[in-house]
Write a protein that holds these residues in place. Structure first.
Motif, mmCIF file in Angstrom:
data_model
loop_
_atom_site.group_PDB
_atom_site.id
_atom_site.type_symbol
_atom_site.label_atom_id
_atom_site.label_comp_id
_atom_site.label_asym_id
_atom_site.label_seq_id
_atom_site.Cartn_x
_atom_site.Cartn_y
_atom_site.Cartn_z
ATOM 1 N N ASN A 94 0.567 -0.911 0.310
ATOM 2 C CA ASN A 94 0.081 0.131 -0.569
ATOM 3 C C ASN A 94 0.650 1.543 -0.086
ATOM 4 O O ASN A 94 0.219 2.751 -0.851
ATOM 5 N N LEU A 95 1.725 1.556 1.083
ATOM 6 C CA LEU A 95 2.893 2.342 0.709
ATOM 7 C C LEU A 95 3.550 2.671 -0.262
ATOM 8 O O LEU A 95 4.066 3.493 -0.358
ATOM 9 N N SER A 96 3.687 1.471 -1.175
ATOM 10 C CA SER A 96 4.368 1.612 -2.756
ATOM 11 C C SER A 96 3.677 1.970 -3.663
ATOM 12 O O SER A 96 3.727 2.542 -4.540
ATOM 13 N N ASN A 97 2.092 2.067 -2.979
ATOM 14 C CA ASN A 97 1.030 2.957 -4.421
ATOM 15 C C ASN A 97 0.414 4.283 -3.691
ATOM 16 O O ASN A 97 -1.102 3.180 -3.670
ATOM 17 N N MET A 129 -10.124 -10.522 0.295
ATOM 18 C CA MET A 129 -11.037 -10.005 -0.064
ATOM 19 C C MET A 129 -11.089 -8.742 -0.383
ATOM 20 O O MET A 129 -12.538 -7.664 -1.165
ATOM 21 N N ASN A 130 -9.600 -8.163 -0.455
ATOM 22 C CA ASN A 130 -9.427 -6.817 -1.381
ATOM 23 C C ASN A 130 -8.972 -7.077 -2.822
ATOM 24 O O ASN A 130 -8.242 -7.654 -3.464
ATOM 25 N N LYS A 131 -10.129 -6.855 -3.960
ATOM 26 C CA LYS A 131 -9.892 -7.166 -4.730
ATOM 27 C C LYS A 131 -8.781 -6.397 -5.824
ATOM 28 O O LYS A 131 -8.333 -6.218 -6.208
ATOM 29 N N ASN A 132 -8.268 -5.122 -5.142
ATOM 30 C CA ASN A 132 -7.208 -4.482 -5.309
ATOM 31 C C ASN A 132 -6.036 -4.647 -5.424
ATOM 32 O O ASN A 132 -4.577 -3.725 -5.990
ATOM 33 N N PHE A 133 -5.542 -5.321 -3.921
ATOM 34 C CA PHE A 133 -4.683 -5.626 -3.934
ATOM 35 C C PHE A 133 -3.559 -6.363 -4.344
ATOM 36 O O PHE A 133 -2.748 -6.263 -4.160
ATOM 37 N N SER A 134 -4.824 -7.779 -5.464
ATOM 38 C CA SER A 134 -3.476 -8.712 -6.063
ATOM 39 C C SER A 134 -3.150 -7.532 -7.444
ATOM 40 O O SER A 134 -1.437 -7.701 -7.911
ATOM 41 N N ASN A 135 -3.091 -6.622 -7.448
ATOM 42 C CA ASN A 135 -3.303 -5.950 -8.886
ATOM 43 C C ASN A 135 -2.029 -4.671 -8.312
ATOM 44 O O ASN A 135 -0.793 -4.631 -9.102
ATOM 45 N N LYS A 136 -2.375 -4.083 -7.034
ATOM 46 C CA LYS A 136 -1.165 -3.303 -6.328
ATOM 47 C C LYS A 136 0.331 -4.448 -5.977
ATOM 48 O O LYS A 136 1.611 -3.725 -6.698
ATOM 49 N N LEU A 137 0.191 -5.290 -5.775
ATOM 50 C CA LEU A 137 1.094 -6.084 -5.846
ATOM 51 C C LEU A 137 2.089 -6.551 -6.774
ATOM 52 O O LEU A 137 3.153 -7.001 -7.175
ATOM 53 N N GLN A 138 1.268 -6.639 -8.394
ATOM 54 C CA GLN A 138 1.595 -6.808 -9.546
ATOM 55 C C GLN A 138 2.425 -5.871 -10.123
ATOM 56 O O GLN A 138 3.548 -5.947 -10.134
ATOM 57 N N ARG A 139 1.855 -4.667 -9.387
ATOM 58 C CA ARG A 139 3.007 -3.537 -9.802
ATOM 59 C C ARG A 139 3.781 -3.756 -9.240
ATOM 60 O O ARG A 139 5.264 -2.836 -10.093
ATOM 61 N N LEU A 140 3.649 -3.714 -7.745
ATOM 62 C CA LEU A 140 5.060 -3.769 -7.323
ATOM 63 C C LEU A 140 5.858 -4.263 -7.475
ATOM 64 O O LEU A 140 7.162 -4.798 -7.854
ATOM 65 N N LEU A 141 5.748 -5.868 -8.151
ATOM 66 C CA LEU A 141 6.500 -7.050 -8.065
ATOM 67 C C LEU A 141 7.060 -6.668 -9.414
ATOM 68 O O LEU A 141 8.913 -6.370 -9.820
ATOM 69 N N ARG A 142 6.841 -5.921 -10.718
ATOM 70 C CA ARG A 142 6.862 -5.702 -12.252
ATOM 71 C C ARG A 142 8.177 -4.390 -11.557
ATOM 72 O O ARG A 142 8.885 -3.913 -12.218
ATOM 73 N N ARG A 143 7.868 -3.416 -10.860
ATOM 74 C CA ARG A 143 8.568 -2.098 -10.841
ATOM 75 C C ARG A 143 10.556 -3.173 -9.984
ATOM 76 O O ARG A 143 11.233 -2.178 -10.324
ATOM 77 N N LEU A 144 10.014 -3.512 -9.197
ATOM 78 C CA LEU A 144 11.692 -4.195 -8.392
ATOM 79 C C LEU A 144 12.103 -5.040 -9.444
ATOM 80 O O LEU A 144 13.870 -5.031 -9.659
ATOM 81 N N HIS A 145 11.131 -5.057 -10.801
ATOM 82 C CA HIS A 145 11.881 -6.729 -11.608
ATOM 83 C C HIS A 145 12.624 -5.169 -12.616
ATOM 84 O O HIS A 145 13.830 -5.998 -13.021
ATOM 85 N N CYS A 146 12.264 -4.368 -13.313
ATOM 86 C CA CYS A 146 12.473 -3.569 -13.700
ATOM 87 C C CYS A 146 14.215 -2.398 -13.890
ATOM 88 O O CYS A 146 14.291 -1.522 -14.200
ATOM 89 N N ARG A 147 13.904 -2.872 -12.078
ATOM 90 C CA ARG A 147 15.130 -1.899 -11.713
ATOM 91 C C ARG A 147 15.676 -2.552 -12.024
ATOM 92 O O ARG A 147 17.807 -2.280 -12.210
ATOM 93 N N HIS A 148 16.161 -3.732 -12.042
ATOM 94 C CA HIS A 148 17.030 -4.520 -12.567
ATOM 95 C C HIS A 148 17.046 -5.451 -14.303
ATOM 96 O O HIS A 148 18.565 -5.674 -14.683
ATOM 97 N N GLN A 149 16.160 -4.776 -15.028
ATOM 98 C CA GLN A 149 16.249 -4.880 -16.202
ATOM 99 C C GLN A 149 15.288 -4.138 -17.141
ATOM 100 O O GLN A 149 14.390 -3.552 -16.657
ATOM 101 N N SER A 150 15.246 -3.960 -18.285
ATOM 102 C CA SER A 150 14.833 -2.641 -18.875
ATOM 103 C C SER A 150 13.892 -3.010 -19.277
ATOM 104 O O SER A 150 13.591 -4.684 -19.877
ATOM 105 N N CYS A 151 12.581 -2.775 -19.325
ATOM 106 C CA CYS A 151 11.449 -3.420 -19.508
ATOM 107 C C CYS A 151 10.528 -1.793 -20.633
ATOM 108 O O CYS A 151 10.623 -0.846 -20.257
#
Length: 333
Positions: free
Chosen positions: A52-55, A299-321
């Motif tokens: 949540n704090l990262s989004n 029960m929070n539908k938006n949590f999965s989307n936030k988690l995916q965005r966070l993982l994507r940002r972490l992944h893109c720090r090491h690779q160009s996305c």
């Protein structure tokens, strides 16, 4: 072990065997909590906070309250191993702590309980405001963050007011000032009233208003995108779970306030049962630290989307996305 010291070691009475059985059951419950619930609560509370704090841009009013409860849950996670590995909860205890450590644990536990209960209460009230006045900013994320700050401040002040009674109950009676305040029942009465009675009345009032507004036509009908419909189910489930898990603990405070210290009971036959129920009630209170983030995750539908965005940002720090594709489709004319 435990609180069976009131009986002789050679005692074979039913009460002594019952006390030993209670101690074994409590030891098993404590170990199950430490092996299963503790790591789950620690991981999911940290995950809820970080995601949540990262989004921050996409955070809503309920998200702020759940982050606040997750922080309090982390405090409970820190207190739980210290208490559950003590001889009060388990036969295979690791340490014994002195009065100073006991007071510190008590402060942290009380602060966390107050933050959790009042965050749940204000979530209910703000949800009603959001339902009744969907375009108002009274329950905005900005205001909610300030409210959560006041919750922590109020919890600290309330805990220290009752702390005086606990401290004076554990130090020497030579100090005249403290000898007049050695009343643990008064401290429990303060926590019972402020930590349970007031939130329970406020939550009941909020639910009455929510049920009333749901039966009427409100501006929310024309602004249905203001709140996710799943928030209502999450609110109802979170309030019910919190009160189910914390009510036994506050009931033991009520019994202690009315009947006095257990050691002063005229009939020691009920002492093992009372101590067992008191420890189990505290275990249930600790369980709220992992039940709430798990429920929020499911029960929070938006949590999965936030988690995916966070993982994507972490992944893109090491690779160009490649840049994210826009979800808005062009209209072909």
């Amino acid at each position: 072990m435990w609180l069976c010291m009131v009986y002789n070691e050679t005692d074979t009475s039913v009460d002594f065997r019952l006390c030993q059985d209670f101690g074994l059951i409590l030891s098993v419950f404590s170990l199950i909590y430490l092996l299963v619930c503790f790591p789950l609560g620690l991981c999911y509370n940290m995950l809820l906070i970080v995601v949540n704090l990262s989004n921050k841009v996409s955070m809503t009013m309920p998200d702020v309250y759940f982050v606040n409860m997750a922080i309090a849950g982390l405090v409970l996670n820190l207190v739980a191993p210290v208490e559950l590995l003590n001889s009060t909860f388990t036969r295979w205890h690791v340490w014994e702590y002195n009065n100073e450590v006991y007071i510190t644990l008590l402060i942290l536990f009380n602060i966390s309980s107050l933050v959790i209960m009042y965050s749940t209460t204000l979530l209910s009230l703000d949800y009603y405001i959001e339902r009744a006045l969907p375009r108002t900013y009274m329950s905005s994320v900005y205001n909610t963050k300030h409210v959560c700050g006041f919750i922590w401040g109020g919890a600290v002040l309330t805990s220290f007011s009752s702390l005086l009674f606990y401290v004076c109950n554990h130090i020497s009676t030579k100090m005249v000032e403290c000898s007049k305040m050695q009343n643990k029942e008064a401290a429990d009465a303060i926590m019972m009233f402020i930590g349970y009675v007031v939130p329970a009345v406020a939550v009941l009032y909020a639910f009455v208003l929510i049920l009333r507004i749901r039966k009427e036509s409100t501006p929310l009908d024309q602004d249905s995108a203001r709140l996710d419909p799943s928030i209502h189910r999450l609110l109802l489930a979170s309030v019910c779970v919190q009160f189910v898990l914390w009510t036994p603990y506050y009931m033991t405070l009520l019994v202690h306030t009315v009947a006095g210290a257990p050691g002063n009971l005229s009939n020691t036959h009920y002492l093992p049962t009372y101590n067992f129920l008191r420890c189990v009630s505290k275990l249930l209170a600790f369980s709220s630290s992992f039940a709430m983030p798990l429920m929020y995750r499911q029960m929070n539908k938006n949590f999965s989307n936030k988690l995916q965005r966070l993982l994507r940002r972490l992944h893109c720090r090491h690779q160009s996305c490649p840049p994210e594709r826009s979800t808005v489709q062009r209209v072909v004319t």
